[in-house]
Design a protein around this motif. Structure first.
Motif, PDB file in Angstrom:
ATOM      1  N   ARG A  76      28.576-113.174 -88.087  1.00 28.15           N
ATOM      2  CA  ARG A  76      27.175-113.881 -88.608  1.00 28.15           C
ATOM      3  C   ARG A  76      26.798-113.204 -90.042  1.00 28.15           C
ATOM      4  O   ARG A  76      26.879-114.386 -90.309  1.00 28.15           O
ATOM      5  N   LEU A  77      27.122-112.032 -90.676  1.00 32.75           N
ATOM      6  CA  LEU A  77      26.603-112.362 -91.790  1.00 32.75           C
ATOM      7  C   LEU A  77      28.247-112.212 -92.870  1.00 32.75           C
ATOM      8  O   LEU A  77      27.665-112.048 -94.098  1.00 32.75           O
ATOM      9  N   PHE A  78      28.794-111.755 -92.371  1.00 28.25           N
ATOM     10  CA  PHE A  78      29.865-112.209 -93.646  1.00 28.25           C
ATOM     11  C   PHE A  78      31.337-113.157 -93.882  1.00 28.25           C
ATOM     12  O   PHE A  78      31.198-113.998 -94.249  1.00 28.25           O
ATOM     13  N   VAL A  79      31.565-113.199 -91.904  1.00 23.19           N
ATOM     14  CA  VAL A  79      32.886-114.777 -92.406  1.00 23.19           C
ATOM     15  C   VAL A  79      32.325-115.762 -91.952  1.00 23.19           C
ATOM     16  O   VAL A  79      32.567-116.605 -92.985  1.00 23.19           O
ATOM     17  N   GLN A  80      31.377-115.796 -91.322  1.00 23.24           N
ATOM     18  CA  GLN A  80      30.748-117.320 -91.083  1.00 23.24           C
ATOM     19  C   GLN A  80      30.270-118.111 -92.374  1.00 23.24           C
ATOM     20  O   GLN A  80      30.799-118.852 -92.647  1.00 23.24           O
ATOM     21  N   PRO A  81      29.478-116.377 -93.178  1.00 26.94           N
ATOM     22  CA  PRO A  81      28.970-118.074 -94.272  1.00 26.94           C
ATOM     23  C   PRO A  81      30.234-117.699 -95.560  1.00 26.94           C
ATOM     24  O   PRO A  81      29.534-119.110 -96.544  1.00 26.94           O
ATOM     25  N   LEU A  82      30.908-117.035 -95.607  1.00 30.13           N
ATOM     26  CA  LEU A  82      31.916-117.360 -96.825  1.00 30.13           C
ATOM     27  C   LEU A  82      32.384-118.157 -96.347  1.00 30.13           C
ATOM     28  O   LEU A  82      33.279-118.873 -97.259  1.00 30.13           O
ATOM     29  N   ALA A  83      33.226-118.712 -94.598  1.00 27.39           N
ATOM     30  CA  ALA A  83      33.520-119.664 -94.797  1.00 27.39           C
ATOM     31  C   ALA A  83      32.927-121.047 -95.018  1.00 27.39           C
ATOM     32  O   ALA A  83      33.432-121.832 -95.365  1.00 27.39           O
ATOM     33  N   VAL A  84      31.861-120.822 -94.466  1.00 27.81           N
ATOM     34  CA  VAL A  84      30.863-122.610 -94.956  1.00 27.81           C
ATOM     35  C   VAL A  84      31.102-122.797 -96.215  1.00 27.81           C
ATOM     36  O   VAL A  84      30.876-123.625 -96.630  1.00 27.81           O
ATOM     37  N   LEU A  85      30.676-121.623 -96.698  1.00 23.97           N
ATOM     38  CA  LEU A  85      30.848-121.251 -98.628  1.00 23.97           C
ATOM     39  C   LEU A  85      32.214-122.086 -99.036  1.00 23.97           C
ATOM     40  O   LEU A  85      32.236-122.567-100.120  1.00 23.97           O
ATOM     41  N   ALA A  86      33.380-121.691 -98.436  1.00 25.08           N
ATOM     42  CA  ALA A  86      34.870-122.180 -99.242  1.00 25.08           C
ATOM     43  C   ALA A  86      34.592-123.744 -99.073  1.00 25.08           C
ATOM     44  O   ALA A  86      35.206-124.152 -99.492  1.00 25.08           O
ATOM     45  N   VAL A  87      34.457-124.072 -97.836  1.00 29.38           N
ATOM     46  CA  VAL A  87      34.004-125.511 -96.833  1.00 29.38           C
ATOM     47  C   VAL A  87      32.991-126.221 -98.588  1.00 29.38           C
ATOM     48  O   VAL A  87      33.778-127.812 -98.905  1.00 29.38           O
ATOM     49  N   CYS A  88      32.112-125.393 -98.601  1.00 30.97           N
ATOM     50  CA  CYS A  88      30.940-126.365 -99.612  1.00 30.97           C
ATOM     51  C   CYS A  88      32.144-126.861-100.547  1.00 30.97           C
ATOM     52  O   CYS A  88      31.780-127.747-101.454  1.00 30.97           O
ATOM     53  N   ARG A  89      32.845-125.324-101.233  1.00 32.18           N
ATOM     54  CA  ARG A  89      33.441-125.665-102.829  1.00 32.18           C
ATOM     55  C   ARG A  89      34.191-126.939-102.034  1.00 32.18           C
ATOM     56  O   ARG A  89      34.697-127.006-103.226  1.00 32.18           O
ATOM     57  N   LEU A  90      35.298-126.608-101.305  1.00 31.04           N
ATOM     58  CA  LEU A  90      35.960-127.407-101.321  1.00 31.04           C
ATOM     59  C   LEU A  90      35.613-128.843-100.942  1.00 31.04           C
ATOM     60  O   LEU A  90      36.219-129.378-101.966  1.00 31.04           O
ATOM     61  N   LEU A  91      34.378-129.285-100.900  1.00 27.51           N
ATOM     62  CA  LEU A  91      34.307-131.113-100.402  1.00 27.51           C
ATOM     63  C   LEU A  91      33.523-131.115-102.479  1.00 27.51           C
ATOM     64  O   LEU A  91      33.143-132.091-102.144  1.00 27.51           O
ATOM     65  N   ASN A  92      33.003-130.074-103.366  1.00 29.60           N
ATOM     66  CA  ASN A  92      32.591-130.043-104.075  1.00 29.60           C
ATOM     67  C   ASN A  92      31.114-130.880-103.852  1.00 29.60           C
ATOM     68  O   ASN A  92      30.721-131.499-104.359  1.00 29.60           O
ATOM     69  N   LEU A  93      30.697-129.995-103.188  1.00 29.53           N
ATOM     70  CA  LEU A  93      28.913-130.605-102.668  1.00 29.53           C
ATOM     71  C   LEU A  93      28.171-130.462-103.974  1.00 29.53           C
ATOM     72  O   LEU A  93      28.213-129.095-104.985  1.00 29.53           O
ATOM     73  N   GLU A  94      26.832-130.251-103.446  1.00 33.63           N
ATOM     74  CA  GLU A  94      25.767-130.560-104.533  1.00 33.63           C
ATOM     75  C   GLU A  94      25.317-129.479-104.575  1.00 33.63           C
ATOM     76  O   GLU A  94      25.717-128.902-103.582  1.00 33.63           O
ATOM     77  N   THR A  95      25.333-128.581-105.818  1.00 30.44           N
ATOM     78  CA  THR A  95      24.634-127.376-106.104  1.00 30.44           C
ATOM     79  C   THR A  95      23.919-126.924-105.310  1.00 30.44           C
ATOM     80  O   THR A  95      23.647-125.892-104.236  1.00 30.44           O
ATOM     81  N   LEU A  96      22.758-127.413-105.120  1.00 28.98           N
ATOM     82  CA  LEU A  96      21.902-127.654-103.784  1.00 28.98           C
ATOM     83  C   LEU A  96      22.257-127.475-102.826  1.00 28.98           C
ATOM     84  O   LEU A  96      21.261-126.440-102.129  1.00 28.98           O
ATOM     85  N   VAL A  97      22.762-128.185-102.399  1.00 26.34           N
ATOM     86  CA  VAL A  97      23.141-128.334-100.558  1.00 26.34           C
ATOM     87  C   VAL A  97      23.635-127.607-100.840  1.00 26.34           C
ATOM     88  O   VAL A  97      23.935-126.655 -99.507  1.00 26.34           O
ATOM     89  N   ALA A  98      24.781-127.156-100.911  1.00 29.42           N
ATOM     90  CA  ALA A  98      25.568-125.756-100.553  1.00 29.42           C
ATOM     91  C   ALA A  98      25.348-124.772-101.339  1.00 29.42           C
ATOM     92  O   ALA A  98      25.015-124.045 -99.711  1.00 29.42           O
ATOM     93  N   GLU A  99      23.947-124.154-101.550  1.00 31.13           N
ATOM     94  CA  GLU A  99      22.829-123.251-102.119  1.00 31.13           C
ATOM     95  C   GLU A  99      22.291-122.818-100.705  1.00 31.13           C
ATOM     96  O   GLU A  99      22.594-122.122 -99.672  1.00 31.13           O
ATOM     97  N   VAL A 100      21.544-124.043-100.077  1.00 31.42           N
ATOM     98  CA  VAL A 100      20.767-123.630 -99.495  1.00 31.42           C
ATOM     99  C   VAL A 100      21.323-124.216 -97.422  1.00 31.42           C
ATOM    100  O   VAL A 100      21.191-123.184 -96.486  1.00 31.42           O
ATOM    101  N   VAL A 101      22.725-124.664 -97.614  1.00 29.85           N
ATOM    102  CA  VAL A 101      23.594-124.594 -95.824  1.00 29.85           C
ATOM    103  C   VAL A 101      24.174-123.213 -96.093  1.00 29.85           C
ATOM    104  O   VAL A 101      24.241-122.467 -95.254  1.00 29.85           O
ATOM    105  N   THR A 102      24.812-122.656 -97.294  1.00 36.52           N
ATOM    106  CA  THR A 102      25.460-120.809 -97.052  1.00 36.52           C
ATOM    107  C   THR A 102      23.901-120.472 -96.707  1.00 36.52           C
ATOM    108  O   THR A 102      24.403-119.415 -96.141  1.00 36.52           O
ATOM    109  N   VAL A 103      23.067-120.076 -97.436  1.00 38.21           N
ATOM    110  CA  VAL A 103      21.922-119.045 -97.485  1.00 38.21           C
ATOM    111  C   VAL A 103      21.422-119.556 -96.258  1.00 38.21           C
ATOM    112  O   VAL A 103      21.310-118.396 -95.053  1.00 38.21           O
TER     113      VAL A 103
END
Length: 308
Positions: free
Chosen positions: A230-257
């Motif tokens: 919950r606190l390591f694997v899942q958020p890091l996986a989501v962060l990697a997808v956000c980076r791969l999709l090159n999402l807007e910074t605020l969107v990536a920040e909110v989704v990952t957090v």
């Protein structure tokens, strides 16, 4: 860009309020019934006012980003649901249901809203409110199958989701964003006043829950497994997808957090209601909440560094 000083101040304040809540509960100044009443107050009044206040400062030009956030939330929940179906198959059902639910749902509404508002202000809170729509749809439909609720089908879950106060106010907030009306000062000030209560009341309730848990007996292998996921694997996986999709910074920040939030409080509530392993469920909620006080600020800094 997250200000490190403000971030540490916010985390310190939240942690102190949690300790105060735990002390009040230990001294029986607040009873278990009082804790349940305050929880209902936060969910049914304070959070809806918090959402309306956020949308009062929202810009309709961010609608496209809001759709991206909603789509991300839907596919994240779908992925967690499918993975939870194949994990822990040999585990006893009373424990497996807790593990599945904890894996699927973070505390992204109850704790996520005040954290996101503190980190990213009203624009971030708007995205957080939109993110919650698919989460609540999954939570009150397929999420209930983790506890084998009889007769809890998709239609029942959908109805419960659409009538949830936080969902209703999110829909009203979106309409308000596109069709702005100026509220009377007394009404706007009332909404604003309740909005300011969110963080202290939320942290107090978490403190009450922490005080009801025997911290000496909580540790076991399953607790560590779900915490790492919950606190390591899942958020890091989501962060990697956000980076791969090159999402807007605020969107990536909110989704990952939001994904990095601890296990949802409803895990313990539903486990108790359906005679599952309530003690373990409570331990998971408390332990992941404590660990998240360290990991959440780290993720906010990590996303900023990744998206620079």
């Amino acid at each position: 860009m997250v200000d490190m000083g403000n971030l540490l101040t916010m985390q310190g304040t939240m942690f102190l309020i949690i300790l105060i809540g735990a002390g009040l509960r230990k001294m029986q100044i607040v009873t278990s019934e009082g804790r349940r009443s305050l929880t209902n107050l936060v969910v049914n009044l304070i959070l809806p006012c918090n959402i309306l206040y956020a949308f009062s400062n929202a810009d309709a030009s961010a609608f496209q980003s809001m759709l991206v956030v909603m789509a991300m939330a839907f596919f994240i929940q779908l992925a967690w649901y499918l993975l939870s179906k194949v994990l822990w198959k040999k585990m006893p059902e009373s424990r497996r249901g807790v593990m599945r639910y904890a894996f699927q749902f973070s505390n992204c509404g109850y704790l996520g809203n005040p954290v996101v508002e503190g980190l990213y202000g009203a624009p971030g809170l708007v995205y957080a409110s939109v993110f919650l729509l698919p989460v609540r749809l999954f939570m009150w439909s397929v999420g209930l199958e983790c506890f084998q609720e009889k007769g809890a089908g998709f239609k029942k879950g959908l109805r419960r989701t659409l009538t949830h106060p936080c969902v209703v106010t999110t829909i009203l907030g979106v309409l308000w964003m596109f069709f702005p009306i100026e509220l009377p000062a007394f009404l706007y000030n009332t909404i604003s006043g309740f909005n300011q209560c969110l963080t202290p009341l939320t942290m107090l309730v978490i403190g009450f829950i922490m005080a009801e848990t025997d911290l000496r007996k909580m540790f076991c292998k399953d607790l560590y497994v779900i915490t790492v996921l919950r606190l390591f694997v899942q958020p890091l996986a989501v962060l990697a997808v956000c980076r791969l999709l090159n999402l807007e910074t605020l969107v990536a920040e909110v989704v990952t957090v939001l994904v990095a939030m601890p296990v949802a409080n409803t895990t313990a509530l539903l486990a108790s209601q359906h005679d599952c392993d309530y003690t373990f469920a409570s331990n998971v909620v408390v332990f992941t909440t404590l660990v998240s006080m360290v990991t959440i600020p780290l993720y906010s800094l990590l996303v900023t560094a990744v998206f620079g």
